[in-house]
Motif scaffolding. Structure first.
Motif, PDB file in Angstrom:
ATOM      1  N   LEU B 203       0.843  -1.199   0.000  1.00  0.00           N
ATOM      2  CA  LEU B 203       0.000   0.000   0.000  1.00  0.00           C
ATOM      3  C   LEU B 203       0.880   1.251   0.000  1.00  0.00           C
ATOM      4  O   LEU B 203       0.648   2.194  -0.757  1.00  0.00           O
ATOM      5  N   CYS B 204       1.897   1.243   0.851  1.00  0.00           N
ATOM      6  CA  CYS B 204       2.784   2.415   0.924  1.00  0.00           C
ATOM      7  C   CYS B 204       3.493   2.624  -0.414  1.00  0.00           C
ATOM      8  O   CYS B 204       3.763   3.753  -0.815  1.00  0.00           O
ATOM      9  N   ARG B 205       3.807   1.529  -1.058  1.00  0.00           N
ATOM     10  CA  ARG B 205       4.488   1.625  -2.350  1.00  0.00           C
ATOM     11  C   ARG B 205       3.573   2.312  -3.364  1.00  0.00           C
ATOM     12  O   ARG B 205       3.986   3.217  -4.084  1.00  0.00           O
ATOM     13  N   VAL B 206       2.312   1.888  -3.382  1.00  0.00           N
ATOM     14  CA  VAL B 206       1.364   2.491  -4.315  1.00  0.00           C
ATOM     15  C   VAL B 206       1.158   3.971  -3.971  1.00  0.00           C
ATOM     16  O   VAL B 206       1.188   4.840  -4.835  1.00  0.00           O
ATOM     17  N   LEU B 207       0.982   4.235  -2.677  1.00  0.00           N
ATOM     18  CA  LEU B 207       0.629   5.599  -2.270  1.00  0.00           C
ATOM     19  C   LEU B 207       1.809   6.565  -2.331  1.00  0.00           C
ATOM     20  O   LEU B 207       1.645   7.737  -2.656  1.00  0.00           O
ATOM     21  N   PHE B 208       2.999   6.090  -1.978  1.00  0.00           N
ATOM     22  CA  PHE B 208       4.087   7.048  -1.755  1.00  0.00           C
ATOM     23  C   PHE B 208       5.354   6.818  -2.579  1.00  0.00           C
ATOM     24  O   PHE B 208       6.178   7.704  -2.687  1.00  0.00           O
ATOM     25  N   MET B 209       5.574   5.604  -3.064  1.00  0.00           N
ATOM     26  CA  MET B 209       6.914   5.321  -3.584  1.00  0.00           C
ATOM     27  C   MET B 209       6.990   5.145  -5.091  1.00  0.00           C
ATOM     28  O   MET B 209       7.984   5.472  -5.703  1.00  0.00           O
ATOM     29  N   GLY B 210       5.951   4.585  -5.670  1.00  0.00           N
ATOM     30  CA  GLY B 210       6.031   4.268  -7.090  1.00  0.00           C
ATOM     31  C   GLY B 210       5.628   5.440  -7.965  1.00  0.00           C
ATOM     32  O   GLY B 210       5.343   6.543  -7.479  1.00  0.00           O
ATOM     33  N   SER B 211       5.609   5.185  -9.275  1.00  0.00           N
ATOM     34  CA  SER B 211       5.244   6.254 -10.202  1.00  0.00           C
ATOM     35  C   SER B 211       3.734   6.482 -10.204  1.00  0.00           C
ATOM     36  O   SER B 211       3.254   7.522 -10.624  1.00  0.00           O
ATOM     37  N   GLU B 212       2.954   5.472  -9.686  1.00  0.00           N
ATOM     38  CA  GLU B 212       1.494   5.564  -9.751  1.00  0.00           C
ATOM     39  C   GLU B 212       0.969   6.803  -9.050  1.00  0.00           C
ATOM     40  O   GLU B 212      -0.007   7.401  -9.484  1.00  0.00           O
ATOM     41  N   ARG B 213       1.630   7.197  -7.964  1.00  0.00           N
ATOM     42  CA  ARG B 213       1.095   8.303  -7.181  1.00  0.00           C
ATOM     43  C   ARG B 213       1.079   9.596  -7.994  1.00  0.00           C
ATOM     44  O   ARG B 213       0.368  10.527  -7.666  1.00  0.00           O
ATOM     45  N   LYS B 214       1.909   9.663  -9.035  1.00  0.00           N
ATOM     46  CA  LYS B 214       1.940  10.887  -9.829  1.00  0.00           C
ATOM     47  C   LYS B 214       1.158  10.739 -11.118  1.00  0.00           C
ATOM     48  O   LYS B 214       1.136  11.637 -11.940  1.00  0.00           O
ATOM     49  N   SER B 215       0.564   9.576 -11.332  1.00  0.00           N
ATOM     50  CA  SER B 215      -0.117   9.376 -12.604  1.00  0.00           C
ATOM     51  C   SER B 215      -1.591   9.089 -12.353  1.00  0.00           C
ATOM     52  O   SER B 215      -2.039   8.982 -11.207  1.00  0.00           O
ATOM     53  N   TRP B 368     -15.285   1.216  -4.974  1.00  0.00           N
ATOM     54  CA  TRP B 368     -15.887   2.523  -5.194  1.00  0.00           C
ATOM     55  C   TRP B 368     -14.977   3.401  -6.054  1.00  0.00           C
ATOM     56  O   TRP B 368     -15.409   4.133  -6.929  1.00  0.00           O
ATOM     57  N   ILE B 369     -13.660   3.275  -5.767  1.00  0.00           N
ATOM     58  CA  ILE B 369     -12.695   4.011  -6.586  1.00  0.00           C
ATOM     59  C   ILE B 369     -12.755   3.505  -8.029  1.00  0.00           C
ATOM     60  O   ILE B 369     -12.838   4.283  -8.978  1.00  0.00           O
ATOM     61  N   ALA B 370     -12.755   2.172  -8.189  1.00  0.00           N
ATOM     62  CA  ALA B 370     -12.686   1.597  -9.532  1.00  0.00           C
ATOM     63  C   ALA B 370     -13.880   2.011 -10.378  1.00  0.00           C
ATOM     64  O   ALA B 370     -13.740   2.284 -11.569  1.00  0.00           O
ATOM     65  N   HIS B 371     -15.067   2.053  -9.760  1.00  0.00           N
ATOM     66  CA  HIS B 371     -16.260   2.313 -10.564  1.00  0.00           C
ATOM     67  C   HIS B 371     -16.705   3.759 -10.530  1.00  0.00           C
ATOM     68  O   HIS B 371     -17.271   4.253 -11.499  1.00  0.00           O
ATOM     69  N   GLY B 372     -16.431   4.448  -9.428  1.00  0.00           N
ATOM     70  CA  GLY B 372     -16.905   5.822  -9.319  1.00  0.00           C
ATOM     71  C   GLY B 372     -15.835   6.869  -9.520  1.00  0.00           C
ATOM     72  O   GLY B 372     -16.086   7.961 -10.013  1.00  0.00           O
ATOM     73  N   HIS B 373     -14.619   6.554  -9.114  1.00  0.00           N
ATOM     74  CA  HIS B 373     -13.555   7.564  -9.169  1.00  0.00           C
ATOM     75  C   HIS B 373     -12.267   6.955  -9.705  1.00  0.00           C
ATOM     76  O   HIS B 373     -11.246   6.947  -9.017  1.00  0.00           O
ATOM     77  N   PRO B 374     -12.289   6.439 -10.925  1.00  0.00           N
ATOM     78  CA  PRO B 374     -11.085   5.753 -11.428  1.00  0.00           C
ATOM     79  C   PRO B 374      -9.878   6.686 -11.532  1.00  0.00           C
ATOM     80  O   PRO B 374      -8.745   6.230 -11.472  1.00  0.00           O
ATOM     81  N   ASN B 375     -10.142   7.986 -11.686  1.00  0.00           N
ATOM     82  CA  ASN B 375      -9.005   8.913 -11.777  1.00  0.00           C
ATOM     83  C   ASN B 375      -8.750   9.597 -10.445  1.00  0.00           C
ATOM     84  O   ASN B 375      -8.412  10.766 -10.386  1.00  0.00           O
ATOM     85  N   VAL B 376      -8.913   8.830  -9.368  1.00  0.00           N
ATOM     86  CA  VAL B 376      -8.740   9.382  -8.022  1.00  0.00           C
ATOM     87  C   VAL B 376      -7.325   9.936  -7.853  1.00  0.00           C
ATOM     88  O   VAL B 376      -6.364   9.406  -8.411  1.00  0.00           O
ATOM     89  N   SER B 377      -7.231  11.028  -7.128  1.00  0.00           N
ATOM     90  CA  SER B 377      -5.892  11.563  -6.863  1.00  0.00           C
ATOM     91  C   SER B 377      -5.576  11.359  -5.377  1.00  0.00           C
ATOM     92  O   SER B 377      -6.455  11.020  -4.578  1.00  0.00           O
ATOM     93  N   HIS B 378      -4.329  11.571  -5.071  1.00  0.00           N
ATOM     94  CA  HIS B 378      -3.831  11.383  -3.715  1.00  0.00           C
ATOM     95  C   HIS B 378      -4.714  12.082  -2.698  1.00  0.00           C
ATOM     96  O   HIS B 378      -5.021  11.555  -1.627  1.00  0.00           O
ATOM     97  N   ALA B 379      -5.133  13.310  -3.053  1.00  0.00           N
ATOM     98  CA  ALA B 379      -5.838  14.143  -2.086  1.00  0.00           C
ATOM     99  C   ALA B 379      -7.268  13.666  -1.838  1.00  0.00           C
ATOM    100  O   ALA B 379      -7.843  13.942  -0.782  1.00  0.00           O
ATOM    101  N   ASP B 380      -7.844  12.908  -2.819  1.00  0.00           N
ATOM    102  CA  ASP B 380      -9.252  12.501  -2.664  1.00  0.00           C
ATOM    103  C   ASP B 380      -9.430  11.283  -1.759  1.00  0.00           C
ATOM    104  O   ASP B 380     -10.517  11.034  -1.249  1.00  0.00           O
ATOM    105  N   ILE B 381      -8.360  10.507  -1.622  1.00  0.00           N
ATOM    106  CA  ILE B 381      -8.516   9.193  -0.994  1.00  0.00           C
ATOM    107  C   ILE B 381      -9.074   9.303   0.420  1.00  0.00           C
ATOM    108  O   ILE B 381      -9.959   8.562   0.815  1.00  0.00           O
ATOM    109  N   ARG B 382      -8.574  10.274   1.152  1.00  0.00           N
ATOM    110  CA  ARG B 382      -8.976  10.411   2.542  1.00  0.00           C
ATOM    111  C   ARG B 382     -10.494  10.562   2.663  1.00  0.00           C
ATOM    112  O   ARG B 382     -11.145   9.894   3.470  1.00  0.00           O
ATOM    113  N   GLU B 383     -11.040  11.435   1.789  1.00  0.00           N
ATOM    114  CA  GLU B 383     -12.474  11.701   1.812  1.00  0.00           C
ATOM    115  C   GLU B 383     -13.269  10.429   1.504  1.00  0.00           C
ATOM    116  O   GLU B 383     -14.241  10.100   2.180  1.00  0.00           O
ATOM    117  N   LEU B 384     -12.838   9.696   0.476  1.00  0.00           N
ATOM    118  CA  LEU B 384     -13.510   8.455   0.101  1.00  0.00           C
ATOM    119  C   LEU B 384     -13.462   7.460   1.256  1.00  0.00           C
ATOM    120  O   LEU B 384     -14.457   6.792   1.571  1.00  0.00           O
TER     121      LEU B 384
END
Lengths: 360, 722
Positions: B203-215, B368-384
């Motif tokens: 999870l930390c890798r996805v959220l903070f370390m890899g390229s995904e967090r910027k894409s 919910w992310i996959a179907h409702g917010h596929p282009n979720v950004s770092h900042a939205d996750i907390r709210e979801l």
């Protein structure tokens, strides 16, 4: 000198810090696999001897993820004390030197196919002999084993230890022929190049030559005056040129001596930054030495000058030796061995792994 | 015997009035410092644990200075988090650790509080820790020196060189944890522990370390994470295969539940299942509906097809089409009808429908992310996350869940604190990565040894967790070397930890001592190396050659002098040169310690005598006397040793063994010894008389060494004559 990480070195977990590793000397090498035995140290209770089978994987189109070897742990057995030396007598018999001052003889036996056994092989303890430190009240480690050359029937076995003694015995006669206090410091290694001559190295920085017929007094002593305070940590004799001796030291030096003239060293290489735990002459290439060291690297030394045509060692080359480390093994290398038929190099160390690499 | 009792205030207190002299070195436990050797036992929760106090720094000679009454040690134990024990030893500071001089009878108390881990590291877990260090060591290199065998793909173009290196490092950590999972697959407990580590790490890798967090791939990366770390519970792969191979899939009671779950999970297997339904069913309205659904699933807009807002628009459009399809559905089979409507509701991200079909908040969040917010950004996750959580029961005692929530909320410090309870390895390595990626920065935590008067500076989170991890490793019988490697990477306190711990490492063999000394050498811990050499020579009692080697390395002149004096005293008592073997085993540098140098010279003198080289022997003797290298109480011996030389000169009548000058020097010494240091001289002569035989051509020796005087006088006259 900083050694480069060598991508050709593969690492495999063996479950314990490896103090010694030896290939099982093969009768032949046919089915593409070889066996190796590892011994551990620094386990609180259960030091183990393990038999591993190493397969060469065949893949027509090697990729970056390609792993040229596969290892399988065949069997293991608990060993009393740490394993300080390991010496094969034949393809199925080997000796170990233990930190509790004992020399043990083990046999690798193929399991009876009739019995329902998980493993194809078993290791069995056949014989044990206390050779070191028994008189001092606490056990002192046996540090090295050498076997009388050119006597395959009933060879005499010599062991040395931290108690400074050299003990000679035969397995069939259940007693020690000779136990001589040959040094007051610690003896770290022994080699027995000819039936008459025994070589030992000590923590007092001395290389001592003995005549087997009279072990009471050393026939010659060599000291490298420039590095007199170094402890000598390993020794090997050149099988194809028996007067040539290679010695590793606590400061990372590898020194080559001529046993006929011990007044000064023949050659010297500052290869490592820390204790050279094992030196060996390349069995196929005269004049080449392999080493393993506490600084985490292994090295390949050419005694006759610059290295040439070592396509298998993709390493930084300076002058007459090359050095390789593996990213997978940052800690010290305690033991090395070379399989002359499979042309395979193996090393074991404190990262609880064995390292394998092709080396011609 | 000792008592270990639990007090009302929750403290464990143990006291003893006995000292245990036998050191159990066969169990090389991490040792704590104390002024004499003791051992005490703590009954841990699981099994019997022992803590050994090993005589680490006290020297034999200093023991008489400790009155017996003062050897009593009282200790206080207090349990800490993470199965650790804090120990305070009411003892005096070990002499070698003292940094200041003290006077009189007052000895400084040992002011440290020690931590001791009650649980040992599982042997199986060691391979992960070893591999982890290999990656960690590379991570500390500059970015351009970081190179792994497997290059990671992905949107690495979005990362700078440093971030790309970190991406590779994090992937390498993932692969070693995965490999470890495979290795321990037969051991459920360790496998579970490793899976926990992997879940949090990924999870930390996805959220903070890899390229995904910027894409824009963050959403699909999170879906991938849930699918990997929380496999579908309700259906196994076998169930799905069975459905696919069923002759009448539409009649299978599990069909729609399975399809719904696969859609919740965005699992592409759903296509295969629907394909087999279409293939095996006869033409009917149901089959037609399934065909339509299959078609919609395959035309769902993919995020990489569109840029920015256009994707939202396309997705909305597609969802509307799906809804229209559901509304127009009129099937005779009610079950199929309802199931397809539910599926459409999931695809249109209807919150209640999605949550109803999830068994955990992790699954619900990513669905919910996959179907409702596929282009979720770092900042939205907390709210979801906050919207999802109230719909699911919370397991507040599950550290993995707590850690995942903390990291999803980007509460990194809190997350690390929880990870400490999962595995300190995880906390330490995450903290290292977070600091490198600048997610944590400011010094926040008190580091270093807990001290009674705590005045230590603050260290970074990274260092705090690395120190805790390394300290745990150092207490392990096997991983202690790795522990010291980690200390090297702690800039603020690493060195002081090493200084405190290295000299306390128990050692029972030359081999291990060499390993420890090498750690000192690499880290330039010269003073500690000196202490270790001293200790090593203590356990080498009567092994004088080794003791000389170690004391020489330690530069311990008083000890060397003492050993030399012991040998010389032995000669005074017996007339035997017992130390030849010892001196012969030690190669000495050009300028050895003075006392040892004298032993060598004296041994050489006897060698010259033995080989009848009388003139050089005479010179050597005079040199030893003149240079004052010989201790004074040994002078009488040297004077007596001159007798065979003088007699030789007498017999041969020609060779001058001592010339006039040398003769008078020896005479002067003789005079000095017999008159100015008479008491010492007589004590020596008394002992010599017991073994000295007068049968060497001279009379027996007397209290004035008359024989030597006479011999010197004769030699003088003969020398003058020549």
């Amino acid at each position: 000198m900083i050694a480069n990480d060598n991508d050709n070195i593969q690492a495999y977990h063996v479950g314990g810090k490896v103090s010694k590793v030896r290939f099982v000397t093969p009768a032949s090498y046919s089915d593409g696999s070889v066996f190796a035995v590892t011994g551990t140290w620094d386990e609180e209770q259960d030091n183990t001897l393990s038999l591993h089978q190493i397969f060469r994987t065949l893949q027509p189109f090697p990729t970056s993820q390609f792993n040229p070897f596969r290892t399988k742990s065949v069997t293991d057995i608990k060993h009393e004390g740490e394993i300080r030396d390991l010496h094969f007598l034949s393809h199925d018999l080997f000796l170990t030197a233990s930190s509790l001052g004992r020399i043990n003889l083990f046999r690798i036996a193929e399991s009876d196919p009739k019995t329902q056994s998980d493993t194809t092989h078993k290791i069995k303890l056949e014989y044990s002999n206390t050779t070191h430190g028994s008189g001092t009240g606490r056990p002192l480690a046996a540090t090295g084993i050498a076997v009388e050359p050119n006597n395959d029937m009933n060879p005499e076995i010599a062991s040395v230890g931290e108690d400074g003694r050299l003990v000679c015995f035969r397995i069939e006669e259940n007693q020690n022929d000779i136990a001589e206090q040959i040094d007051a410091a610690v003896i770290n290694g022994i080699s027995w190049p000819t039936s008459k001559e025994i070589i030992v190295v000590t923590s007092g920085g001395q290389l001592k030559k003995f005549d087997r017929r009279d072990l009471r007094k050393s026939a010659a002593v060599a000291v490298d005056k420039d590095y007199a305070e170094d402890s000598l940590t390993s020794v090997a004799c050149n099988p194809s040129q028996i007067t040539q001796i290679a010695v590793g030291s606590s400061s990372g030096l590898v020194t080559v001596w001529d046993s006929k003239n011990l007044s000064k060293p023949l050659k010297q290489f500052q290869v490592h930054q820390a204790n050279v735990w094992e030196v060996m002459f390349h069995p196929n290439r005269a004049g080449y030495i392999l080493t393993g060291s506490e600084d985490g690297s292994v090295s390949f030394i050419n005694l006759s000058g610059a290295l040439t045509d070592l396509s298998d060692v993709h390493t930084q080359t300076r002058r007459s030796f090359s050095k390789a480390t593996s990213m997978l093994n940052p800690l010290g290398i305690n033991s090395i061995d070379y399989h002359p038929i499979a042309k395979l190099f193996i090393a074991g160390g404190d990262n609880e792994k064995i390292l394998l690499s092709d080396l011609s | 015997m000792s008592n270990f009792s639990s007090q009302e205030n929750g403290e464990y207190v143990w006291t003893t009035t006995e000292s245990i002299s036998q050191i159990d070195s066969a169990r090389p436990h991490f040792s704590l410092s104390a002024e004499t050797s003791r051992s005490w036992s703590v009954n841990g929760r699981d099994d019997h644990r022992e803590i050994h106090l090993i005589d680490s720094s006290t020297e034999e000679d200093s023991l008489p200075k400790w009155p017996d009454s003062r050897r009593t040690v009282s200790t206080k134990f207090a349990p800490l988090r993470n199965n650790k024990l804090a120990i305070y030893i009411a003892a005096k500071e070990p002499t070698d650790m003292q940094v200041f001089e003290f006077e009189g009878d007052t000895w400084p108390l040992d002011q440290r509080i020690y931590e001791y881990a009650l649980t040992d590291i599982n042997k199986l877990q060691r391979s992960l820790y070893n591999d982890g260090y290999a990656v960690f060591a590379v991570a500390q290199r500059p970015p351009d020196a970081i190179r792994f065998r497997s290059k990671m793909g992905g949107d690495s173009i979005l990362l700078n060189a440093h971030e790309r290196a970190m991406d590779e490092i994090s992937a390498e950590y993932s692969s070693i944890i995965r490999a470890h999972c495979a290795r321990v697959s037969k051991f459920p407990e360790v496998r579970r522990a490793t899976t926990d580590i992997y879940t949090v790490w990924e999870l930390c890798r996805v959220l903070f370390m890899g390229s995904e967090r910027k894409s824009a791939r963050l959403g699909s990366a999170l879906v991938g994470w849930v699918n990997e770390c929380f496999p579908i519970k309700e259906f196994s792969k076998m169930d799905i295969t069975r459905l696919r191979e069923s002759p009448r899939p539409l009649e299978e009671p599990q069909l729609w539940a399975c399809v719904q779950k696969l859609i919740v999970r965005s699992n592409s297997l759903v296509n295969k299942v629907l394909e087999s339904v279409i293939r095996s069913s006869e033409i009917s309205a149901e089959r037609q509906a399934v065909e339509q659904l299959y078609g919609y699933l395959n035309t769902k807009p993919r995020i990489e097809q569109y840029y920015g807002r256009e994707f939202d628009y396309r997705l909305g459009q597609w969802q509307n089409t799906c809804r229209e399809f559901a509304n127009s559905l009129e099937l005779s089979d009610e079950n199929t009808q309802d199931s397809i409507i539910t599926i459409v509701n999931i695809l249109c991200a209807d919150m209640q429908t999605v949550f109803q079909h999830c068994y955990s908040w992790q699954e619900a969040l990513t669905a919910w992310i996959a179907h409702g917010h596929p282009n979720v950004s770092h900042a939205d996750i907390r709210e979801l996350l906050e919207a999802v959580l109230p719909n699911f029961p919370l397991q507040e005692d599950n550290y993995v869940e707590l850690a995942l929530k903390a990291f999803l909320r980007v509460e990194i410090e809190e997350g690390l604190r929880i990870c400490e309870n999962i595995d300190i390895w995880l906390a330490a390595h995450l903290a290292d990565m977070f600091q490198k990626l600048k997610f944590v920065d400011a010094p926040t935590i008190n580091g270093g040894f807990l001290s009674i008067n705590n005045t230590q500076p603050q260290c970074s989170l990274r260092e705090y967790y690395l120190l805790s991890y390394a300290e745990l490793l150092v207490t392990s019988t096997s991983l202690w070397q790795v522990g010291f490697e980690y200390f090297r990477h702690c800039p603020l306190f690493g060195r002081s930890y090493m200084q405190q711990l290295i000299a306390r490492m128990p050692t029972d063999s030359e081999w291990k001592t060499q390993k420890i000394l090498n750690i000192c050498k690499v880290n330039e811990l010269h003073e500690e190396a000196r202490i270790i050499c001293k200790q090593a020579s203590i356990w080498k009692k009567k092994r004088y050659a080794s003791a000389i080697l170690y004391y020489t390395k330690a530069g311990d002149t008083p000890r060397l002098t003492k050993i030399a004096h012991n040998f010389l005293d032995e000669y005074i008592e017996t007339g035997e040169l017992t130390y030849i073997n010892v001196i012969d085993s030690v190669s000495l540098c050009e300028k050895p310690d003075e006392s040892i140098n004298f032993l060598v010279q004296y041994r050489n003198f006897h060698e010259l005598l033995k080989t009848r080289q009388y003139r050089p022997a005479g010179q050597a003797l005079v040199d030893m006397l003149k240079s004052h290298i010989a201790p004074r109480r040994f002078w009488p011996i040297l004077l007596i040793n001159s007798l065979p030389l003088l007699r030789q000169g007498e017999n041969q009548g020609e060779e001058v063994v001592l010339n006039v000058e040398e003769n008078s020097e020896v005479l002067r010494i003789l005079q000095e010894v017999t008159s100015h240091h008479r008491e010492e001289f007589l004590a020596c002569i008394e002992k010599v008389k017991r073994w000295y035989k007068g049968d060497r051509g001279y009379d027996e020796i007397d209290d004035n060494l008359t024989v030597v005087r006479l011999a010197l006088a004769k030699n003088l006259s003969r020398t003058i004559w020549h």
